[in-house]
Design a protein around this motif. Structure first.
Motif, PDB file in Angstrom:
ATOM      1  N   UNK A  67      59.257  17.371  75.941  1.00  0.00           N
ATOM      2  CA  UNK A  67      59.407  15.825  75.692  1.00  0.00           C
ATOM      3  C   UNK A  67      59.106  15.057  74.547  1.00  0.00           C
ATOM      4  N   UNK A  68      58.996  16.008  73.362  1.00  0.00           N
ATOM      5  CA  UNK A  68      58.656  15.641  72.233  1.00  0.00           C
ATOM      6  C   UNK A  68      57.173  14.854  71.861  1.00  0.00           C
ATOM      7  N   UNK A  69      56.259  15.256  72.779  1.00  0.00           N
ATOM      8  CA  UNK A  69      55.061  14.688  72.712  1.00  0.00           C
ATOM      9  C   UNK A  69      54.038  15.411  71.726  1.00  0.00           C
ATOM     10  N   UNK A  70      54.670  16.797  71.541  1.00  0.00           N
ATOM     11  CA  UNK A  70      53.486  17.644  70.896  1.00  0.00           C
ATOM     12  C   UNK A  70      54.488  18.589  70.159  1.00  0.00           C
ATOM     13  N   UNK A  71      53.717  19.121  68.940  1.00  0.00           N
ATOM     14  CA  UNK A  71      54.396  20.430  68.198  1.00  0.00           C
ATOM     15  C   UNK A  71      53.208  21.543  68.445  1.00  0.00           C
ATOM     16  N   UNK A  72      53.632  22.607  68.706  1.00  0.00           N
ATOM     17  CA  UNK A  72      52.687  23.572  69.038  1.00  0.00           C
ATOM     18  C   UNK A  72      52.622  24.744  68.256  1.00  0.00           C
ATOM     19  N   UNK A  73      51.740  25.499  67.736  1.00  0.00           N
ATOM     20  CA  UNK A  73      51.501  26.655  67.143  1.00  0.00           C
ATOM     21  C   UNK A  73      50.326  27.621  67.553  1.00  0.00           C
ATOM     22  N   UNK A  74      50.132  28.532  66.940  1.00  0.00           N
ATOM     23  CA  UNK A  74      49.199  29.464  67.040  1.00  0.00           C
ATOM     24  C   UNK A  74      47.624  28.664  67.070  1.00  0.00           C
ATOM     25  N   UNK A  75      47.077  28.343  68.405  1.00  0.00           N
ATOM     26  CA  UNK A  75      45.851  27.693  68.256  1.00  0.00           C
ATOM     27  C   UNK A  75      45.785  26.322  67.386  1.00  0.00           C
ATOM     28  N   UNK A  76      47.011  25.727  67.395  1.00  0.00           N
ATOM     29  CA  UNK A  76      47.383  24.555  66.401  1.00  0.00           C
ATOM     30  C   UNK A  76      48.262  23.603  67.329  1.00  0.00           C
ATOM     31  N   UNK A  77      47.820  22.438  67.474  1.00  0.00           N
ATOM     32  CA  UNK A  77      48.249  21.478  68.220  1.00  0.00           C
ATOM     33  C   UNK A  77      48.641  20.130  67.627  1.00  0.00           C
ATOM     34  N   UNK A  78      49.596  19.611  67.351  1.00  0.00           N
ATOM     35  CA  UNK A  78      50.011  18.292  66.646  1.00  0.00           C
ATOM     36  C   UNK A  78      50.530  17.340  67.707  1.00  0.00           C
ATOM     37  N   UNK A  79      49.920  16.132  67.878  1.00  0.00           N
ATOM     38  CA  UNK A  79      50.203  15.101  68.620  1.00  0.00           C
ATOM     39  C   UNK A  79      51.369  14.384  67.758  1.00  0.00           C
ATOM     40  N   UNK A  80      52.646  14.435  68.545  1.00  0.00           N
ATOM     41  CA  UNK A  80      53.723  13.645  67.723  1.00  0.00           C
ATOM     42  C   UNK A  80      54.052  12.466  68.172  1.00  0.00           C
ATOM     43  N   UNK A  81      53.541  12.104  69.313  1.00  0.00           N
ATOM     44  CA  UNK A  81      54.081  10.813  70.107  1.00  0.00           C
ATOM     45  C   UNK A  81      52.890  10.423  70.883  1.00  0.00           C
ATOM     46  N   UNK A  82      51.769   9.676  70.183  1.00  0.00           N
ATOM     47  CA  UNK A  82      50.635   9.053  70.925  1.00  0.00           C
ATOM     48  C   UNK A  82      51.129   8.205  72.008  1.00  0.00           C
ATOM     49  N   UNK A  83      52.008   7.145  72.051  1.00  0.00           N
ATOM     50  CA  UNK A  83      52.528   6.430  72.767  1.00  0.00           C
ATOM     51  C   UNK A  83      52.926   7.193  74.216  1.00  0.00           C
ATOM     52  N   UNK A  84      53.639   8.130  73.941  1.00  0.00           N
ATOM     53  CA  UNK A  84      54.100   8.954  74.958  1.00  0.00           C
ATOM     54  C   UNK A  84      53.122   9.569  75.845  1.00  0.00           C
ATOM     55  N   UNK A  85      51.972  10.195  75.043  1.00  0.00           N
ATOM     56  CA  UNK A  85      50.785  10.735  75.790  1.00  0.00           C
ATOM     57  C   UNK A  85      50.276   9.672  76.577  1.00  0.00           C
ATOM     58  N   UNK A  86      50.046   8.566  75.979  1.00  0.00           N
ATOM     59  CA  UNK A  86      49.472   7.418  76.920  1.00  0.00           C
ATOM     60  C   UNK A  86      50.142   7.141  78.036  1.00  0.00           C
ATOM     61  N   UNK A  87      51.387   7.212  77.960  1.00  0.00           N
ATOM     62  CA  UNK A  87      52.386   6.956  79.076  1.00  0.00           C
ATOM     63  C   UNK A  87      52.083   8.144  80.164  1.00  0.00           C
ATOM     64  N   UNK A  88      51.845   9.405  79.492  1.00  0.00           N
ATOM     65  CA  UNK A  88      51.625  10.594  80.483  1.00  0.00           C
ATOM     66  C   UNK A  88      50.336  10.627  81.154  1.00  0.00           C
ATOM     67  N   UNK A  89      49.331  10.161  80.379  1.00  0.00           N
ATOM     68  CA  UNK A  89      47.923   9.900  81.208  1.00  0.00           C
ATOM     69  C   UNK A  89      48.165   8.780  82.266  1.00  0.00           C
ATOM     70  N   UNK A  90      48.865   7.906  82.401  1.00  0.00           N
ATOM     71  CA  UNK A  90      48.921   6.965  83.255  1.00  0.00           C
ATOM     72  C   UNK A  90      49.858   7.281  84.456  1.00  0.00           C
ATOM     73  N   UNK A  91      50.598   8.237  84.332  1.00  0.00           N
ATOM     74  CA  UNK A  91      51.963   8.799  85.046  1.00  0.00           C
ATOM     75  C   UNK A  91      51.956  10.145  85.081  1.00  0.00           C
ATOM     76  N   UNK A  92      51.816  10.753  86.575  1.00  0.00           N
ATOM     77  CA  UNK A  92      52.006  12.369  86.373  1.00  0.00           C
ATOM     78  C   UNK A  92      53.553  12.464  85.908  1.00  0.00           C
ATOM     79  N   UNK A  93      53.523  13.865  85.283  1.00  0.00           N
ATOM     80  CA  UNK A  93      55.062  14.181  84.946  1.00  0.00           C
ATOM     81  C   UNK A  93      55.961  14.306  85.902  1.00  0.00           C
ATOM     82  N   UNK A  94      55.679  14.881  86.974  1.00  0.00           N
ATOM     83  CA  UNK A  94      56.645  14.835  88.183  1.00  0.00           C
ATOM     84  C   UNK A  94      56.717  13.688  88.968  1.00  0.00           C
ATOM     85  N   UNK A  95      56.211  12.670  88.734  1.00  0.00           N
ATOM     86  CA  UNK A  95      56.374  11.393  89.611  1.00  0.00           C
ATOM     87  C   UNK A  95      57.769  10.772  89.495  1.00  0.00           C
TER      88      UNK A  95
END
Length: 224
Positions: free
Chosen positions: A196-224
């Protein structure tokens, strides 16, 4: 920068308290506390994260909470004659200030401001534990994971940053401990967040790419 409640203490109370502490460092996976050890030392986390857990049936580890910079471990050392009651493990490289319970209680008797500051911190951590329990009951795993990632992003960057590389080596198992889930579930959800473009992932590395998108995901389940 002084961690947690220490920064708010008046100098008259802070100076003798710091004089009574010693600093120690632990590497990832090291044990800080053993449940059956006498509770004789309070730990003030300066950097890194510690996982508090109990052993369930079949020696299964049940994570109770995760603490970060500024928070306290070994709160039962504020009392006398008890044990820690929980295990604590460093989730990453960790540093903490340590002070003996007897010395701390003596200082609390001399400096009321210290007692107030410690009480405030205990209440804050109790509220955090209550929030964690509420999340386990009322939120889906995807929501809890989004909240955990947002909290790590807040620790790793400025509030206004749209993209934040999370500090430290963060494994999928670490995140599973933090949100009360399994490594397999977390791996699946991280992949969905990346898609969904919220994160960029590597080996034990996580980059938050879309903080607003994560905030939305915290309010609403992915499969809702």
């Amino acid at each position: 920068m002084l961690p947690g409640f220490l920064a708010a203490l008046p100098e008259a109370a802070r100076t003798p308290l710091l004089a009574a502490t010693r600093q120690h460092q632990w590497s990832r996976g090291s044990a800080l506390l053993h449940a059956d050890d006498p509770a004789e030392t309070l730990y003030v986390l300066q950097s890194g994260h510690a996982r508090l857990y109990r052993l369930g049936s079949g020696a299964r580890e049940v994570t109770v909470n995760v603490h970060g910079p500024g928070e306290l471990l070994g709160l039962t050392s504020l009392l006398t004659g008890g044990t820690y009651g929980l295990y604590a493990e460093a989730m990453d490289d960790l540093a903490a200030l340590m002070i003996g319970g007897e010395a701390l209680r003596e200082l609390m008797g001399r400096f009321p401001d210290l007692s107030v500051a410690l009480s405030t911190q205990v209440v804050r951590q109790t509220r955090g534990l209550q929030d964690r329990l509420s999340q386990l009951v009322f939120l889906e795993v995807s929501q809890r994971l989004a909240l955990a990632l947002l909290e790590l992003a807040n620790e790793s960057g400025e509030a206004g940053d749209s993209q934040v590389a999370l500090r430290g080596r963060i494994s999928h198992q670490d995140l599973a401990h933090a949100v009360g889930s399994t490594r397999e579930t977390i791996t699946k959800l991280l992949g969905e967040f990346r898609a969904k473009g919220l994160l960029d992932l590597g080996y034990r590395r996580i980059v938050v790419m879309d903080r607003n998108g994560l905030e939305k995901a915290a309010r609403q389940p992915l499969n809702a």
